[in-house]
Design a protein around this motif. Structure first.
Motif, mmCIF file in Angstrom:
data_model
loop_
_atom_site.group_PDB
_atom_site.id
_atom_site.type_symbol
_atom_site.label_atom_id
_atom_site.label_comp_id
_atom_site.label_asym_id
_atom_site.label_seq_id
_atom_site.Cartn_x
_atom_site.Cartn_y
_atom_site.Cartn_z
ATOM 1 N N HIS A 150 52.765 37.669 25.643
ATOM 2 C CA HIS A 150 51.934 36.661 26.292
ATOM 3 C C HIS A 150 51.859 35.387 25.470
ATOM 4 N N GLN A 167 47.604 43.950 36.601
ATOM 5 C CA GLN A 167 47.638 42.529 36.929
ATOM 6 C C GLN A 167 47.760 42.406 38.448
ATOM 7 N N CYS A 168 47.167 41.353 38.981
ATOM 8 C CA CYS A 168 47.285 41.068 40.406
ATOM 9 C C CYS A 168 47.227 39.566 40.583
ATOM 10 N N TRP A 169 48.186 39.045 41.328
ATOM 11 C CA TRP A 169 48.247 37.616 41.594
ATOM 12 C C TRP A 169 48.277 37.388 43.096
ATOM 13 N N GLN A 186 51.083 44.295 39.323
ATOM 14 C CA GLN A 186 51.768 45.018 38.259
ATOM 15 C C GLN A 186 50.983 46.311 38.060
#
Length: 165
Positions: A153, A101-103, A114
């Motif tokens: 989720h 994950q990347c935000w 993540q």
């Protein structure tokens, strides 16, 4: 309602809620759970998929029971804050399967990643590859997960959509 958003009725919300909790549900069981006959339920489901509201179906895998691993959250800043630097970093991140994950963030850090990898050494090797790639990482901070408390989720549809009206 925000422009570009699709209006959902109670049945649509019920479908999304059930699927987010139990993605492996037959269409007949889904129809029964939301108190709708199978054909209209199927039509709604297809409409939600076509609209991009349902993006996919996945299984949640217990890594704890299948493979040694470490989960790491990483906050990082780039040296340069322009569109080209952000785009280069974002393209690079998509090539590493360990970055799950990347935000992009507003505020003090540019990104939150993540990472799930075999161990701390393989995590550090990933960071070294990112640094060697010349992406202009100014600094990064590593946070190793010691124990998961709440995972999954399942989205809070009731809370999110009740404020939307």
């Amino acid at each position: 309602m925000t422009p570009g958003m699709i209006r959902l009725d109670d049945r649509d919300i019920a479908i999304l809620k059930v699927l987010s909790e139990e993605g492996r549900l037959s269409k007949a069981a889904l129809a029964k759970r939301i108190n709708l006959s199978p054909t209209p339920c199927w039509e709604r489901l297809k409409r939600l998929e076509k609209a991009g509201i349902i993006e996919g179906y996945r299984a949640e895998i217990s890594l704890r029971k299948t493979a040694p691993h470490v989960t790491v959250f990483v906050t990082l800043e780039l040296e340069t804050h322009n569109s080209a630097a952000f785009q280069a970093f974002e393209r690079a991140v998509t090539t590493y399967p360990e970055i799950v994950q990347c935000w992009a963030l507003g505020g003090g850090f540019d990104y939150l990643l993540q990472v799930v990898t075999r161990d701390v050494e393989s995590y550090q090797a990933l960071i070294d590859r990112l640094l060697d790639q010349g992406l202009g990482l100014a600094r990064y901070y590593t946070y190793i997960v010691t124990k998961p408390i709440k995972t999954g989720h399942v989205l809070p549809f009731d809370t999110l959509l009740s404020a939307a009206d």
